[in-house]
Scaffold this motif. Structure first.
Motif, PDB file in Angstrom:
ATOM      1  N   ALA A   1       0.803  -1.073  -0.116  1.00 57.72           N
ATOM      2  CA  ALA A   1       0.185   0.073   0.045  1.00 57.72           C
ATOM      3  C   ALA A   1       0.895   1.240   0.010  1.00 57.72           C
ATOM      4  N   PRO A   2       0.221   2.412  -0.530  1.00 58.41           N
ATOM      5  CA  PRO A   2       1.277   3.665  -0.550  1.00 58.41           C
ATOM      6  C   PRO A   2       1.273   4.262   0.753  1.00 58.41           C
ATOM      7  N   ILE A   3       2.465   4.780   1.172  1.00 61.46           N
ATOM      8  CA  ILE A   3       2.763   5.763   2.063  1.00 61.46           C
ATOM      9  C   ILE A   3       2.433   6.884   1.383  1.00 61.46           C
ATOM     10  N   ILE A   4       1.468   7.769   2.176  1.00 57.75           N
ATOM     11  CA  ILE A   4       1.262   9.065   1.483  1.00 57.75           C
ATOM     12  C   ILE A   4       1.648  10.192   2.297  1.00 57.75           C
ATOM     13  N   ARG A   5       2.448  11.024   1.483  1.00 59.51           N
ATOM     14  CA  ARG A   5       2.990  12.409   2.201  1.00 59.51           C
ATOM     15  C   ARG A   5       2.117  13.461   2.147  1.00 59.51           C
TER      16      ARG A   5
END
Length: 194
Positions: free
Chosen positions: A20-24
């Motif tokens: 899953a993406p790490i969202i900045r």
């Protein structure tokens, strides 16, 4: 020498799976990684001894304690829980190593890679506080329940401590390896709202 563990919490919305993406988030520029072992609680633990702590552990998994350093260090007062609890800031997985007498919690090697460059490498026997001690200490004050996860702490090599500092950027891939387990891999996504 630090006499007791420094504790903080990560909110449930921070937890994401392998891949899953790490969202900045918008406004976060100092996004950092911390490769750790996640200790999964398997049965309720309240005021357990160090000797009995392992009986309450279900297993171990790779964990990335993602942190927005500007909220942790550049604010007065520092906001450690907030800096570590933003959405997607606790990747875990992809699988758990089931605890048992043959699994030594002091025997794990932890490595963190950013874009295939090794950034961190350490062992759990080098932790300031051994895993059974962490379970025992926390359970004095908080009842640990099945499914709760304790992050053990991270080896040297985080981005914030580098000279010059190095922070995660959109498109970066972070890989956390814990010996005996498949790696945890997550990619940083472009800043929301940018």
């Amino acid at each position: 020498m630090q006499e007791e563990p420094r504790l903080f919490t990560k909110l449930p919305r921070s937890v994401i799976a392998h891949g899953a993406p790490i969202i900045r988030p918008t406004g976060v520029e100092k996004l950092d990684w911390e490769g750790e072992v996640g200790v999964v609680i398997g049965r309720p633990a309240k005021d357990v001894s160090v000797e009995d702590a392992r009986d309450h552990i279900a297993g171990y998994l790779p964990l990335n304690d993602v942190t927005a350093r500007e909220f942790q260090f550049d604010r007065t007062p520092g906001q450690t829980t907030f800096a570590k609890s933003m959405d997607s800031f606790c990747p875990i997985g992809p699988v758990m190593l089931v605890a048992g007498p043959e699994v030594d919690p002091d025997g794990f090697t932890v490595k963190s890679w950013v874009n295939d460059t090794l950034m961190q490498e350490g062992r759990t026997d080098d932790l300031l506080f051994p895993i059974p001690y962490l379970v025992s200490f926390i359970s004095r004050y908080v009842t640990l329940m099945p499914g709760d996860i304790i992050a053990t702490g991270t080896p040297a090599g985080i981005g914030h401590s580098r000279k010059p500092p190095l922070y995660l950027q959109p498109g970066d891939s972070v890989r956390i390896e814990v010996s005996g387990l498949p790696p945890l891999i997550n990619r940083v996504t472009a800043t929301i709202g940018a």
